[in-house]
Design a protein around this motif. Structure first.
Motif, PDB file in Angstrom:
ATOM      1  N   ARG A 252       0.833  -1.216   0.000  1.00 32.45           N
ATOM      2  CA  ARG A 252       0.000   0.000   0.000  1.00 32.45           C
ATOM      3  C   ARG A 252       0.860   1.255   0.000  1.00 32.45           C
ATOM      4  O   ARG A 252       0.544   2.243  -0.670  1.00 32.45           O
ATOM      5  N   HIS A 253       1.956   1.232   0.763  1.00 37.10           N
ATOM      6  CA  HIS A 253       2.856   2.392   0.768  1.00 37.10           C
ATOM      7  C   HIS A 253       3.408   2.658  -0.633  1.00 37.10           C
ATOM      8  O   HIS A 253       3.571   3.809  -1.038  1.00 37.10           O
ATOM      9  N   VAL A 254       3.711   1.591  -1.351  1.00 42.20           N
ATOM     10  CA  VAL A 254       4.248   1.734  -2.704  1.00 42.20           C
ATOM     11  C   VAL A 254       3.165   2.245  -3.658  1.00 42.20           C
ATOM     12  O   VAL A 254       3.390   3.169  -4.442  1.00 42.20           O
ATOM     13  N   GLU A 255       1.989   1.653  -3.584  1.00 45.36           N
ATOM     14  CA  GLU A 255       0.931   1.996  -4.525  1.00 45.36           C
ATOM     15  C   GLU A 255       0.363   3.393  -4.290  1.00 45.36           C
ATOM     16  O   GLU A 255      -0.163   4.017  -5.212  1.00 45.36           O
ATOM     17  N   ARG A 256       0.467   3.912  -3.055  1.00 46.92           N
ATOM     18  CA  ARG A 256      -0.077   5.235  -2.737  1.00 46.92           C
ATOM     19  C   ARG A 256       0.986   6.331  -2.804  1.00 46.92           C
ATOM     20  O   ARG A 256       0.703   7.500  -2.537  1.00 46.92           O
TER      21      ARG A 256
END
Length: 212
Positions: A74-78
């Motif tokens: 999620r950190h990567v995708e956001r």
């Protein structure tokens, strides 16, 4: 709307401490310093792939990430910008780095500014950034900044010495500064991403469904 940008750092170093993490930290500092000069606040999240190695393999087998790995994804995708650094093994990115890329949604990085870095024992692997890493991130439709940074053992030995003033191998600090500036410029030019609501946040628990 918040103007804070999220920079997510993905580092695939296997040892602790590692030169891969060191390079990632230097690149991130260069980018956040440039953002600060532009009046753009930034928050940094670090994803150490070493900590998720077993979960990454599980995700490849099951088709979905869970637990701490899901949060890392999620950190990567956001992210409004990414710093991605891998050691070079057998003339290419590490298997751990590639496996993590394989579990990402193929559209997740579309248009996301990315700064690429790599580390290795010899300067002979410098081109791995262009013939291995760039094609991978291009396939994922990321917006890779022009300057990628490779750091060999000799770069660390020379950095900060007099050799860095004459354009020798110790040009590493200058390359880091230039790459950080390019990432900051790309991130600042984009609107901050809105936090996406969790589609399962309102799903009742089994206890609620059973009236307990």
């Amino acid at each position: 709307m918040s103007t804070e940008r999220l920079l997510t750092v993905v580092t695939a170093g296997l040892s602790q401490p590692s030169s891969t993490r060191l390079l990632a930290d230097r690149l991130t500092t260069a980018a956040t310093d440039e953002l600060a000069l532009s009046g753009v606040p930034a928050r940094v999240e670090v994803v150490e792939l070493r900590d998720h190695a077993h979960a990454i393999v599980d995700a490849m087998l099951t088709g979905f990430a869970s637990g701490d790995l899901a949060e890392a994804v999620r950190h990567v995708e956001r992210a409004d910008g990414l710093v991605m650094v891998t050691p070079v093994f057998t003339a290419s990115y590490s298997g751990l780095f590639k496996s993590f890329a394989d579990i990402l949604d193929p559209e997740a990085l579309t248009g996301t500014p990315v700064l690429l870095g790599a580390t290795g024992g010899t300067e002979r692997h410098t081109l791995a950034l262009d013939y291995a890493l760039r094609p991978l991130l291009s396939y994922l439709h990321a917006d890779v900044v022009p300057t990628a940074v490779y750091a060999a053992t000799s770069d660390w030995a020379a950095a900060g010495t007099d050799a860095s003033r004459d354009g020798g191998t110790a040009g590493l600090p200058r390359r880091i500064a230039r790459a950080g500036r390019e990432l900051a410029t790309a991130v600042a030019a984009r609107e901050a991403r809105r936090e996406q609501a969790d589609p399962f946040a309102d799903t009742p628990s089994f206890s609620d469904l059973l009236g307990g």
